[in-house]
Write a protein that holds these residues in place. Structure first.
Motif, mmCIF file in Angstrom:
data_model
loop_
_atom_site.group_PDB
_atom_site.id
_atom_site.type_symbol
_atom_site.label_atom_id
_atom_site.label_comp_id
_atom_site.label_asym_id
_atom_site.label_seq_id
_atom_site.Cartn_x
_atom_site.Cartn_y
_atom_site.Cartn_z
ATOM 1 N N ALA A 139 0.957 -1.243 0.040
ATOM 2 C CA ALA A 139 0.056 -0.039 0.093
ATOM 3 C C ALA A 139 0.858 1.524 0.028
ATOM 4 C CB ALA A 139 -0.757 0.049 1.301
ATOM 5 N N GLN A 140 0.450 2.166 -0.744
ATOM 6 C CA GLN A 140 1.404 3.321 -0.910
ATOM 7 C C GLN A 140 0.735 4.538 0.023
ATOM 8 O OE1 GLN A 140 4.075 4.191 -3.116
ATOM 9 N NE2 GLN A 140 3.964 5.662 -1.584
ATOM 10 N N LEU A 141 1.753 4.849 1.017
ATOM 11 C CA LEU A 141 1.586 6.105 1.753
ATOM 12 C C LEU A 141 2.420 7.096 1.499
ATOM 13 C CD1 LEU A 141 1.164 4.074 5.223
ATOM 14 C CD2 LEU A 141 -0.639 5.036 3.615
ATOM 15 N N PRO A 142 2.278 8.224 1.900
ATOM 16 C CA PRO A 142 2.957 9.612 1.380
ATOM 17 C C PRO A 142 4.686 9.482 1.502
ATOM 18 C CG PRO A 142 1.130 10.255 2.433
ATOM 19 C CD PRO A 142 1.134 8.631 2.748
ATOM 20 N N ASN A 143 4.996 8.527 2.655
ATOM 21 C CA ASN A 143 6.346 8.548 2.971
ATOM 22 C C ASN A 143 6.925 7.132 2.752
ATOM 23 O OD1 ASN A 143 6.547 11.433 3.402
ATOM 24 N ND2 ASN A 143 5.828 11.011 5.476
ATOM 25 N N GLU A 144 6.288 6.221 2.483
ATOM 26 C CA GLU A 144 6.642 4.922 2.468
ATOM 27 C C GLU A 144 5.731 3.927 1.609
ATOM 28 O OE1 GLU A 144 5.792 2.511 5.826
ATOM 29 O OE2 GLU A 144 4.459 3.923 6.781
ATOM 30 N N VAL A 145 6.204 2.611 1.231
ATOM 31 C CA VAL A 145 5.423 1.665 0.964
ATOM 32 C C VAL A 145 5.171 0.552 2.081
ATOM 33 C CG1 VAL A 145 5.286 -0.277 -0.587
ATOM 34 C CG2 VAL A 145 5.879 1.952 -1.292
ATOM 35 N N VAL A 146 4.165 0.374 2.421
ATOM 36 C CA VAL A 146 3.692 -0.514 3.363
ATOM 37 C C VAL A 146 3.546 -2.046 2.915
ATOM 38 C CG1 VAL A 146 2.542 -1.196 5.524
ATOM 39 C CG2 VAL A 146 2.363 1.299 4.721
ATOM 40 N N GLU A 147 4.374 -2.893 3.610
ATOM 41 C CA GLU A 147 4.136 -4.185 3.059
ATOM 42 C C GLU A 147 3.445 -5.276 4.029
ATOM 43 O OE1 GLU A 147 7.981 -6.435 2.576
ATOM 44 O OE2 GLU A 147 7.077 -7.734 1.171
ATOM 45 N N PHE A 148 2.384 -5.652 3.719
ATOM 46 C CA PHE A 148 1.661 -6.715 4.828
ATOM 47 C C PHE A 148 1.732 -8.002 4.152
ATOM 48 C CE2 PHE A 148 -0.743 -2.588 3.979
ATOM 49 C CZ PHE A 148 -0.920 -2.109 5.427
ATOM 50 N N PHE A 149 1.853 -8.784 5.273
ATOM 51 C CA PHE A 149 1.700 -10.277 5.092
ATOM 52 C C PHE A 149 0.548 -10.928 5.576
ATOM 53 C CE2 PHE A 149 6.125 -8.662 5.412
ATOM 54 C CZ PHE A 149 6.850 -9.150 4.118
ATOM 55 N N GLU A 150 0.345 -11.886 4.996
ATOM 56 C CA GLU A 150 -0.917 -12.577 5.727
ATOM 57 C C GLU A 150 -0.284 -13.547 6.884
ATOM 58 O OE1 GLU A 150 -1.849 -15.065 2.074
ATOM 59 O OE2 GLU A 150 -3.552 -14.020 2.254
ATOM 60 N N ARG A 151 0.877 -14.047 6.772
ATOM 61 C CA ARG A 151 1.153 -14.810 7.729
ATOM 62 C C ARG A 151 1.693 -13.740 9.132
ATOM 63 N NH1 ARG A 151 3.831 -19.269 7.650
ATOM 64 N NH2 ARG A 151 4.192 -19.440 5.461
ATOM 65 N N ASP A 152 1.070 -14.060 10.077
ATOM 66 C CA ASP A 152 1.301 -13.359 11.231
ATOM 67 C C ASP A 152 0.643 -12.129 11.482
ATOM 68 O OD1 ASP A 152 2.559 -15.749 12.461
ATOM 69 O OD2 ASP A 152 4.578 -14.873 12.385
ATOM 70 N N HIS A 153 -0.054 -11.734 10.191
ATOM 71 C CA HIS A 153 -0.398 -10.515 10.254
ATOM 72 C C HIS A 153 0.360 -9.231 10.758
ATOM 73 C CE1 HIS A 153 -4.318 -8.713 9.895
ATOM 74 N NE2 HIS A 153 -4.209 -7.776 10.899
ATOM 75 N N VAL A 154 1.400 -9.209 10.139
ATOM 76 C CA VAL A 154 2.601 -8.239 10.538
ATOM 77 C C VAL A 154 2.722 -7.397 9.130
ATOM 78 C CG1 VAL A 154 3.774 -9.478 12.332
ATOM 79 C CG2 VAL A 154 4.472 -9.652 9.856
ATOM 80 N N TRP A 155 3.512 -6.272 9.336
ATOM 81 C CA TRP A 155 3.717 -5.340 8.173
ATOM 82 C C TRP A 155 5.219 -4.737 8.370
ATOM 83 C CZ3 TRP A 155 2.119 -2.862 12.634
ATOM 84 C CH2 TRP A 155 2.513 -1.671 12.978
ATOM 85 N N ARG A 156 5.839 -4.451 7.215
ATOM 86 C CA ARG A 156 6.963 -3.858 7.233
ATOM 87 C C ARG A 156 6.764 -2.434 6.696
ATOM 88 N NH1 ARG A 156 10.550 -6.676 3.066
ATOM 89 N NH2 ARG A 156 12.454 -5.748 4.112
#
Lengths: 310, 270
Positions: A139-156
């Motif tokens: 997902a694109q946010l103003p200052n970053e790209v967020v990377e989501f994972f199905e496993r463990d429901h975490v993000w980078r």
């Protein structure tokens, strides 16, 4: 809800992912379609928002035929460089789950001997979190790209705001610290500061706190990315570990989400969503206690190694 | 298998964990009524909730608990049957103070906290809201969890095909200056708070966010769960304060606050 996280993990695993995007630049040249059946549609912006599936190395778009194979493929591939003495010592402590491959330190068929940290639901960390049947969403946010994972429901957080990776000895993280930028049509992610307790793959490949990753996501067309990763860890490996190029395929929504539950958009396509695939320790515990095919009883009551269902 | 008698080291660890939680809770409980936030004159967009937010006890009475509100409705028979199984060290709203060897808070062995509990316990409740194309993304420091608050027109899923989730399914819309989130399909194993307040798979949550000035965000959480409670549970107004960057971070982002079972080694209880 997903119950047998471990089982599904053992049954699959593979590759990784991540990807990118960004913001307001609008130029990007349209790369020519490079894959069979690739849509004659270019990426007009630096934006890889969406849900993606990693296919096995060499795979084309025959998803059904390739996902299984990809699921067992280590994210970085099989061409692992030689270990340093430090790396060899650390690797010798791994007890992977019955994988009789050259990447595994030892082949132990009995689950009571295994010590994969995922089997007690410790964080998978990156890049391992992307393995198996977990999809990736950006997902694109103003200052970053967020990377989501199905496993463990975490993000980078893949920061694109110009910040630099932390200097020496940052507090280690299971998912590291990441910054990213575009190089032409390729989104480049650099990461460091990883917690060295995670494994890189199901086979027990190790790393140190000095591990640095470079991920490259090349936009091929609207629906395809070419992914590659290079691991550099002079404390653990004598040379960089250069992973194979792998295809990532866009999906409208995860096939792990029950079809149609969100309805359809006005254009008839599905609303995007990815599943919530937690490893839930209390469930894994109950699972093991109640269904231990080896008859070894409650492995979790013992300190140290966990266990896995075959 | 249940370890009814844990080793002394594990008991000690449990005690430490709970003390940390209690300490945090107490730290968050003011000794007197908290002042209401001073209004900021800085310009802001009431329809932009983006930013890092820290939960405060501003405006709350001294006796306010870390849950939806102190006014939990009475429970149905089904609710009582769920509640009686919960064992905690708290006396408020709980089934009574249990010996710590019997505590069975799922958070003790790193099960997901779920929503809405993640808002207030057991650790520091950092929250971030970010505006994306089709949604507002809600990030939590706890467990590095997130929620999608969809604003693209989709409707909440219903029916038996829907897999329940620890963080549910959520859609959102603006009602004037209030950002209203409704959610459903929650896994019923999570607790609503540290006191063991139960819920069922029929839990419906309504959140009403309102940015009152640049630096403050109000939230009221209301729940309905006809399987467990005889009436709606109306929430207190909670106030978040905006922070430029999260506390405790060395990278101007959320620190990684993950519950790691192998560091705890606490056994689940039935």
């Amino acid at each position: 809800m997903r119950h047998c996280f471990v089982a599904s993990f053992v049954a699959l695993v593979a590759v990784l992912a991540v990807a990118p995007i960004l913001a307001a630049e609008t130029s990007a040249q349209a790369p020519p379609p490079k894959t069979p059946a690739a849509k004659a549609q270019s990426s007009e912006t630096h934006d890889i928002s969406g849900i993606w599936r990693m296919l096995a190395p060499g795979a084309t778009r025959a998803r059904a035929a390739t996902v299984g194979a990809g699921a067992f493929h280590p994210t970085l591939g099989n061409d692992r460089p030689a270990l340093t003495a430090w790396g060899q010592t650390k690797w010798s402590q791994t007890r992977p789950s019955g994988r009789n491959t050259k990447l595994a330190y030892v082949y132990l068929p009995d689950q009571k001997d295994w010590n994969d940290p995922l089997f007690v639901c410790d964080p998978a960390g990156y890049p391992r979190v992307g393995g198996g049947n977990s999809l990736y969403r950006f997902a694109q946010l103003p200052n970053e790209v967020v990377e989501f994972f199905e496993r463990d429901h975490v993000w980078r957080d893949l920061w694109t705001d110009g910040r630099k990776l932390p200097g020496n000895n940052p507090k280690p993280r299971w998912y590291g610290y990441s910054v990213a930028h575009w190089e032409g049509d390729t989104f480049v992610v650099e990461s460091s500061g990883f917690d060295d307790r995670t494994w890189l793959d199901l086979q027990g490949s190790i790393h140190s706190d000095q591990m640095r990753l470079e991920e490259r996501y090349k936009v091929l067309d609207r629906d395809h990315l070419e992914f590659s990763m290079t691991l550099t860890d002079p404390k653990a490996y004598t040379a960089p570990w250069i992973g194979p190029k792998q295809l990532m395929e866009r999906m409208d929504t995860s096939d792990g989400v029950a079809p149609g539950i969100w309805g359809k958009k006005p254009d008839g396509t599905a609303y995007g969503d990815i599943r919530e695939d937690y490893c839930v320790y209390s469930e894994e515990h109950a699972f093991w206690v109640n269904d231990d095919p080896t008859g070894h009883g409650d492995n979790f009551s013992k300190p140290g190694p966990g266990a896995e269902r075959k | 298998m249940q370890n009814r008698f844990l080793g002394s080291s594990i008991l000690l660890l449990v005690a430490v964990l709970v003390l940390v939680s209690v300490s945090f809770s107490q730290n968050r409980q003011p000794t007197g009524a908290q002042r209401t936030p001073a209004a900021s004159n800085n310009p802001f967009d009431p329809h932009d909730l983006s930013g890092y937010w820290e939960l405060t006890n501003l405006g709350r009475p001294a006796s306010a608990l870390n849950t939806i509100s102190n006014n939990r409705p009475s429970m149905t028979d089904r609710g009582k049957s769920l509640f009686i199984k919960t064992k905690t060290g708290y006396k408020e709203l709980s089934t009574g103070v249990s010996p710590q060897k019997d505590w069975n808070d799922p958070a003790l062995w790193c099960d997901p906290l779920g929503f809405p509990r993640i808002l207030w316990t057991p650790t520091l409740p950092g929250m971030r809201l970010a505006q994306a194309r089709d949604e507002v993304i809600q990030f939590f420091e706890n467990g590095r969890a997130w929620r999608d608050l969809w604003t693209d027109g989709r409707k909440l899923p219903t029916g038996t095909d829907v897999d329940p989730r620890w963080f549910g399914y959520a859609v959102a819309k603006w009602e004037g200056d209030a950002f209203v989130v409704t959610s459903n399909n929650y896994i019923e194993k999570s607790w609503l708070d540290q006191y063991g307040s139960p819920h069922s798979d029929q839990l419906m949550v309504e959140e009403r966010y309102r940015r009152t000035d640049r630096d403050h965000l109000e939230l009221v959480v209301n729940i309905t769960d006809a399987k467990v409670y005889t009436a709606a549970w109306k929430g207190d107004k909670r106030i978040f304060a905006r922070v430029d960057k999260p506390a405790r971070s060395d990278f101007n982002d959320f620190p990684e606050n993950l519950c790691v079972w192998s560091e705890h080694k606490i056994q689940p209880k039935s």
